[in-house]
Design an enzyme around this catalytic site. Structure first.
Site, PDB file in Angstrom:
ATOM      1  N   LYS A 158       0.849  -1.191   0.000  1.00 32.37           N
ATOM      2  CA  LYS A 158       0.000   0.000   0.000  1.00 32.37           C
ATOM      3  C   LYS A 158       0.881   1.236   0.000  1.00 32.37           C
ATOM      4  CE  LYS A 158      -3.627   2.300   2.570  1.00 32.37           C
ATOM      5  NZ  LYS A 158      -4.597   2.175   3.659  1.00 32.37           N
ATOM      6  N   LYS A 174      -2.015  -1.591  -4.130  1.00 34.70           N
ATOM      7  CA  LYS A 174      -2.879  -0.408  -4.111  1.00 34.70           C
ATOM      8  C   LYS A 174      -2.061   0.853  -4.130  1.00 34.70           C
ATOM      9  CE  LYS A 174      -5.742   1.901  -0.780  1.00 34.70           C
ATOM     10  NZ  LYS A 174      -6.103   1.994   0.585  1.00 34.70           N
TER      11      LYS A 174
HETATM   12  C1  PBG Z   1      -7.347   3.691   4.818  1.00 38.29           C
HETATM   13  C2  PBG Z   1      -7.752   3.478   3.430  1.00 38.29           C
HETATM   14  C3  PBG Z   1      -7.567   4.385   2.406  1.00 38.29           C
HETATM   15  C4  PBG Z   1      -8.096   3.813   1.246  1.00 38.29           C
HETATM   16  C5  PBG Z   1      -8.610   2.569   1.589  1.00 38.29           C
HETATM   17  N1  PBG Z   1      -8.368   2.365   2.939  1.00 38.29           N
HETATM   18  C6  PBG Z   1      -7.020   5.744   2.452  1.00 38.29           C
HETATM   19  C7  PBG Z   1      -5.675   5.980   2.922  1.00 38.29           C
HETATM   20  O1  PBG Z   1      -4.880   5.081   3.157  1.00 38.29           O
HETATM   21  O2  PBG Z   1      -5.357   7.141   3.070  1.00 38.29           O
HETATM   22  C8  PBG Z   1      -8.107   4.483  -0.076  1.00 38.29           C
HETATM   23  C9  PBG Z   1      -9.007   3.921  -1.097  1.00 38.29           C
HETATM   24  C10 PBG Z   1      -9.295   4.835  -2.225  1.00 38.29           C
HETATM   25  O3  PBG Z   1      -8.628   5.868  -2.426  1.00 38.29           O
HETATM   26  O4  PBG Z   1     -10.226   4.521  -2.967  1.00 38.29           O
HETATM   27  N2  PBG Z   1      -7.707   2.777   5.702  1.00 38.29           N
END
Ligand code: PBG
Length: 324
Positions: A194, A247
């Site tokens: 991530k 992601k």
């Molecule tokens: C945080 C989380 C995020 C997303 C999914 N889970 C945001 C982040 O990490 O700041 C982002 C998903 C998206 O942008 O569609 N738990």
């Protein structure tokens, strides 16, 4: 004789082309993210994500009747009043996500229900973990809370929990807690790779989860680090993850492709909010042919190695690929 090049390919019939098709997209491969809010009859537009709404559980249940996606991924948005420093609303048994899981399972037992396990939507400061007095992430406290959240979701009937807080050891902590409560069959999808990404911008509006101070760079990956991403993902596999996730998706296809070669676990890719909004807004303004661009983007993500794709386009796309 012609060499077997474009010449011969150009003469292939549709049937022959279909036989040679390497990558397909079907609705069973798509995971629809849904933002759930308390209340009844609630539908809130998200300005930065045209076509996506925050909805209450009753609306979710109504919509689920016609869902074509193979799976849903639930994000709870509990409202400002429910937030505190301990993220208590995140592990409440009657919390917004457990209620949504139960409603979905009742309406559509055939749909796979995945839940996001994080606390950023539930903490008053908006960070993904519990903080120490000094304002740093307290890793152990965070893993404990995440394990409680996962158990609450499993108890409601979730098929798979997806920890996204990036705490060290979160997969192991959750696996141990689930097994301890006899939820051995609840799977874990780890947000393994991530990246700290600007493409999450619209999501933070959607989930009311922008950090009140600082940013998430201390616990999300720097965008240039491919090897670190693979290393992290393999650690999650060793901790007991059933699925790995990359992601965002489109800017990180190289990571996806490399991870595919390194693991035998299934891999999901998350086409995140910013990727959705780019396609949606370009389509709205006539800059891109939306439908073709979306199908191409999802096919490319599949080609790079994703077994399943989390995308806000899941429902529209399922309709489009159903039409052929
Ligand atoms: C945080 C989380 C995020 C997303 C999914 N889970 C945001 C982040 O990490 O700041 C982002 C998903 C998206 O942008 O569609 N738990």
């Amino acid at each position: 004789m012609y060499p077997r090049t474009r010449m011969t390919r150009g003469r292939r019939s549709d049937g022959l082309r279909r036989l040679a098709e390497e990558t397909s997209v079907t609705s069973g491969k798509l995971i629809l993210p849904v933002f759930v809010v308390p209340g009844r009859g609630v539908r809130e537009a998200i300005k930065s994500m045209p076509g996506v709404e925050r909805i209450s559980v009753d609306i979710l249940r109504k919509r689920a009747k016609t869902f074509k996606s193979g799976a849903v991924m639930l994000f709870g948005v509990p409202g400002e009043k429910a937030k505190d420093d301990a993220a208590s609303a995140a592990f409440a048994e009657d919390g917004i996500v457990p209620l949504a899981v139960k409603a979905l399972k009742k309406e559509r037992p055939d749909i796979v229900v995945i839940t996001d396990v994080c606390v950023c939507g539930y903490t008053s400061h908006g960070h993904c973990g519990i903080l120490t007095k000094g304002g740093e992430i307290d890793n152990e406290a965070t893993v404990n809370v995440l394990a409680g959240v996962a158990v609450a979701h499993a108890r409601a009937g979730a098929d798979m929990v997806a920890p996204s807080a990036m705490a060290d050891g979160q997969v192991k902590g959750i696996r141990t807690a689930l097994d301890g409560e006899a939820f051995e069959r609840t799977a874990i999808m780890s947000y393994a790779a991530k990246f700290a990404s600007s493409f999450y911008g619209p999501f933070r509006e959607a989930a009311h989860s922008a950090p009140a101070f600082g940013d998430r760079r201390s616990y999300q990956l720097p965008c240039g680090n491919r090897r670190e991403a693979i290393r992290d993902a393999l650690l999650d596999e060793a901790e007991g993850a059933d699925w790995l996730m990359v992601k965002p998706a489109m800017p990180y296809l190289d990571v996806l492709a490399e991870l595919k070669g390194e693991t035998r676990l299934p891999i999901a890719a998350y086409q995140v909010s910013g990727e959705y909004s780019m396609l949606k807004l370009a389509g709205k303004h006539g800059v891109l042919d939306e439908k073709r661009a979306v199908v191409e983007s999802i096919t490319a993500i599949r080609r790079a190695g994703a077994d399943a794709i989390i995308t806000y386009y899941a429902e529209e796309l399922a309709g489009w690929v159903g039409e052929g």
